[in-house]
Design a protein around this motif. Structure first.
Motif, PDB file in Angstrom:
ATOM      1  N   MET A   3      83.341  64.585  37.665  1.00  0.00           N
ATOM      2  CA  MET A   3      82.622  64.005  38.821  1.00  0.00           C
ATOM      3  C   MET A   3      81.945  65.124  39.694  1.00  0.00           C
ATOM      4  N   TRP A  73      78.661  52.713  40.769  1.00  0.00           N
ATOM      5  CA  TRP A  73      79.118  51.964  39.869  1.00  0.00           C
ATOM      6  C   TRP A  73      80.729  52.629  39.513  1.00  0.00           C
ATOM      7  N   TYR A  74      80.789  53.817  39.419  1.00  0.00           N
ATOM      8  CA  TYR A  74      82.013  54.548  39.015  1.00  0.00           C
ATOM      9  C   TYR A  74      82.971  54.518  40.324  1.00  0.00           C
ATOM     10  N   ALA A  75      82.444  54.795  41.393  1.00  0.00           N
ATOM     11  CA  ALA A  75      83.153  54.528  42.785  1.00  0.00           C
ATOM     12  C   ALA A  75      83.761  52.950  42.906  1.00  0.00           C
ATOM     13  N   THR A  76      82.907  51.930  42.481  1.00  0.00           N
ATOM     14  CA  THR A  76      83.599  50.659  42.742  1.00  0.00           C
ATOM     15  C   THR A  76      84.618  50.226  41.677  1.00  0.00           C
ATOM     16  N   HIS A  77      84.307  50.950  40.480  1.00  0.00           N
ATOM     17  CA  HIS A  77      85.182  50.447  39.378  1.00  0.00           C
ATOM     18  C   HIS A  77      86.635  51.373  39.374  1.00  0.00           C
ATOM     19  N   SER A  78      86.496  52.469  39.826  1.00  0.00           N
ATOM     20  CA  SER A  78      87.774  53.374  39.929  1.00  0.00           C
ATOM     21  C   SER A  78      88.405  53.066  41.099  1.00  0.00           C
ATOM     22  N   ALA A  79      88.043  52.444  42.172  1.00  0.00           N
ATOM     23  CA  ALA A  79      88.801  52.224  43.117  1.00  0.00           C
ATOM     24  C   ALA A  79      90.167  51.259  42.992  1.00  0.00           C
ATOM     25  N   ARG A  80      91.336  52.041  43.357  1.00  0.00           N
ATOM     26  CA  ARG A  80      92.697  51.252  43.029  1.00  0.00           C
ATOM     27  C   ARG A  80      93.025  50.355  44.022  1.00  0.00           C
TER      28      ARG A  80
END
Length: 150
Positions: A3, A73-80
């Motif tokens: 990233m 997209w990556y920021a929304t799907h990698s949020a824990r």
């Protein structure tokens, strides 16, 4: 790690788009060709720089938007989601009961503190009266005049 590399590529693409847009000729550039500025069109070929610069700008813009969408997209799907937050003192407060979020709880008809009746007048001590000295025999008392404002 990748990233970070993608962010560096993202910034470089943005700088390249800015540079290519600034190098392109505007619609009023034909007027300057009479004063010797027309020779710069032969650097990129006989057709000028418009084809090369416009195609390069187009593909860099597509890459820029593609990277933007992927990073979003990556920021929304990698949020824990956090399972337990450390609220400190706020964790000791009771949870609001019954009222939905955004609505105020209904007021209670029972007052929270008891209302005390006013004290009877006999228990309040009276203010002491100052006695004016009596005039001595033979002296006359001066008339009292009210203060005048002004």
């Amino acid at each position: 790690m990748w990233m970070l590399i993608l962010n560096v590529v993202y910034v470089l693409v943005a700088i390249a788009i800015i540079a290519l847009v600034l190098m392109q000729r505007g619609s009023g550039a034909q007027a300057g060709s009479g004063f010797g500025a027309g020779a710069s069109g032969t650097v990129f070929g006989a057709r000028g720089a418009s084809n090369f610069l416009s195609k390069s700008t187009k593909w860099l813009a597509i890459a820029f938007f593609g990277i933007s969408l992927f990073m979003a997209w990556y920021a929304t799907h990698s949020a824990r989601p956090t399972t337990q937050q450390n609220l400190g003192v706020m964790s000791q407060l009771p949870a609001p009961g019954g009222a939905p979020v955004g609505e105020l709880p209904k007021p209670s008809t029972v007052p929270s503190t008891p209302i005390q009746a006013p004290a009877p007048a006999s228990t309040v001590p009276a203010a002491p009266q100052e006695a004016a000295p009596a005039p001595a025999a033979g002296e006359q008392q001066a008339p009292v005049t009210p203060p005048q404002g002004g």
